[in-house]
Enzyme design. Structure first.
Site, PDB file in Angstrom:
ATOM      1  N   THR A  94       0.866  -1.181   0.000  1.00 61.90           N
ATOM      2  CA  THR A  94       0.000   0.000   0.000  1.00 61.90           C
ATOM      3  C   THR A  94       0.898   1.224   0.000  1.00 61.90           C
ATOM      4  O   THR A  94       1.634   1.465   0.960  1.00 61.90           O
ATOM      5  CB  THR A  94      -0.923   0.015   1.232  1.00 61.90           C
ATOM      6  OG1 THR A  94      -1.781  -1.126   1.188  1.00 61.90           O
ATOM      7  CG2 THR A  94      -1.779   1.275   1.253  1.00 61.90           C
ATOM      8  N   LYS A 169      -7.603   1.248  -2.762  1.00 59.60           N
ATOM      9  CA  LYS A 169      -7.154   0.854  -1.423  1.00 59.60           C
ATOM     10  C   LYS A 169      -7.343   2.004  -0.441  1.00 59.60           C
ATOM     11  O   LYS A 169      -7.679   1.796   0.726  1.00 59.60           O
ATOM     12  CB  LYS A 169      -5.690   0.408  -1.458  1.00 59.60           C
ATOM     13  CG  LYS A 169      -5.143  -0.062  -0.102  1.00 59.60           C
ATOM     14  CD  LYS A 169      -5.868  -1.282   0.423  1.00 59.60           C
ATOM     15  CE  LYS A 169      -5.381  -1.670   1.821  1.00 59.60           C
ATOM     16  NZ  LYS A 169      -4.040  -2.285   1.828  1.00 59.60           N
ATOM     17  N   LYS A 237       0.102   5.174   8.545  1.00 59.99           N
ATOM     18  CA  LYS A 237       0.761   5.299   7.225  1.00 59.99           C
ATOM     19  C   LYS A 237      -0.276   5.372   6.117  1.00 59.99           C
ATOM     20  O   LYS A 237      -0.232   6.249   5.249  1.00 59.99           O
ATOM     21  CB  LYS A 237       1.705   4.124   6.997  1.00 59.99           C
ATOM     22  CG  LYS A 237       2.285   4.029   5.585  1.00 59.99           C
ATOM     23  CD  LYS A 237       2.889   2.668   5.299  1.00 59.99           C
ATOM     24  CE  LYS A 237       1.870   1.587   5.211  1.00 59.99           C
ATOM     25  NZ  LYS A 237       1.564   1.058   3.890  1.00 59.99           N
TER      26      LYS A 237
END
Length: 307
Positions: A94, A169, A237
């Site tokens: 990701t 995502k 993150k």
């Protein structure tokens, strides 16, 4: 072309399980990990490369599953120097959507290709081979990779061009963080109101207020089980990437920004490796309830914001 030699880089909790599925399906596989010991469970099932560049000598499709944008860029750029023409990189990490688009363009100039294919489903999905992959890139690259993705996904779908997989995502992580907040607020309130928390999970979880987070994270939150699953640091993150992407497309994410701010209290307390379920302790602190993490300082993180 479902018999191309494969490479897999990044053999952590997720990548190690994904690579194992490929090996068990009989695919020709060369693996590499920055920490060599993490490759040992695959010895005898896959070729273990001594160097990152060794992966490119045989592999025509190289899959990655690492932590951050910076890691992906470093590793792919290193491999691009020695990769064979027409090599396809499939990135399951990701990372920032903008970085995925820029990397795809850079590889294209070298006669190489990128499919950004972040996954959701966590370590359980990786182990059971039931991950969902959001894929961005060229249709021909998706078709080339799909036979291998089937080894560890239950769904892999092309959702757009380069970077679209990462954008999807981001949308996924926005939904995840808000259902996490919903679970934590619900149980924190119910606890302060003197309600039976297990009954709360069962009754609310079976109705319109139910969610995956309430059913799966709720029981762990009730007993204070914050052992690593999906960590606060990883969620933060991803939220940084999501908020950056939102600024890029001029979208408003007030709920995600709030979760990012709340989770910062755990990071500031040195608890970034706890599971995200620990968000409930931040809400307990804000509500004046006893917490299992005494070092939480919500006032510092929220700028003395009243709730």
């Amino acid at each position: 072309m479902a018999n191309e030699p494969l490479g897999f880089v990044g053999l952590g909790v997720m990548g190690g399980a994904m690579a194992k599925h490929l090996a068990e399906k009989g695919h020709r596989l060369t693996v590499w990990n920055r920490t060599p010991a993490k490759a040992e469970p695959l010895r005898g099932r896959a070729e273990i490369a001594e160097t990152l560049e060794d992966v490119t000598r045989t592999a025509r499709i190289i899959l990655l599953c690492v932590s951050r944008t910076e890691d992906v860029l470093e590793l792919v750029h290193r491999m691009a120097v020695t990769a064979q023409s027409d090599t396809l990189f499939v990135d399951h990490s990701t990372i920032a959507p903008r970085a995925a688009r820029e990397l795809a363009a850079s590889l294209h100039d070298k006669g190489l290709h990128l499919l950004d294919a972040p996954v959701t489903g966590g370590s359980i999905g990786a182990q059971s081979g039931t991950l969902i992959a959001f894929c961005g890139g060229r249709e021909e690259d998706f078709d080339r990779a799909r036979p291998y993705l089937e080894a560890y996904t239950r769904t892999a779908r092309l959702v757009g061009g380069a970077g679209a997989g990462q954008m999807m995502k981001m949308a996924n992580q926005i939904a995840v963080c808000l259902t996490l907040l919903s679970m934590a607020e619900c149980l924190s309130f119910a606890d302060k109101a003197g309600l039976d928390l297990q009954a709360c999970i069962e009754l609310i979880g079976s109705g319109a207020g139910g969610s995956w987070s309430l059913q799966n994270y709720g029981p762990k939150a009730v007993v204070g089980d914050y052992t690593p699953g999906f960590s606060v640091a990883n969620q933060q993150k991803d939220l940084r990437y999501a908020l950056e992407a939102a600024r890029e497309v001029k979208a408003s994410l007030p709920g995600s920004a709030l979760v990012h701010q709340l989770l910062a209290a755990l990071e500031n307390a040195g608890e970034g490796e706890r599971a995200t379920t620990a968000l409930i302790e931040v809400l307990r602190s804000l509500s004046g309830q006893p917490t299992a993490i005494a070092s939480i300082s919500t006032r510092a993180s929220l700028g003395n914001r009243e709730t």
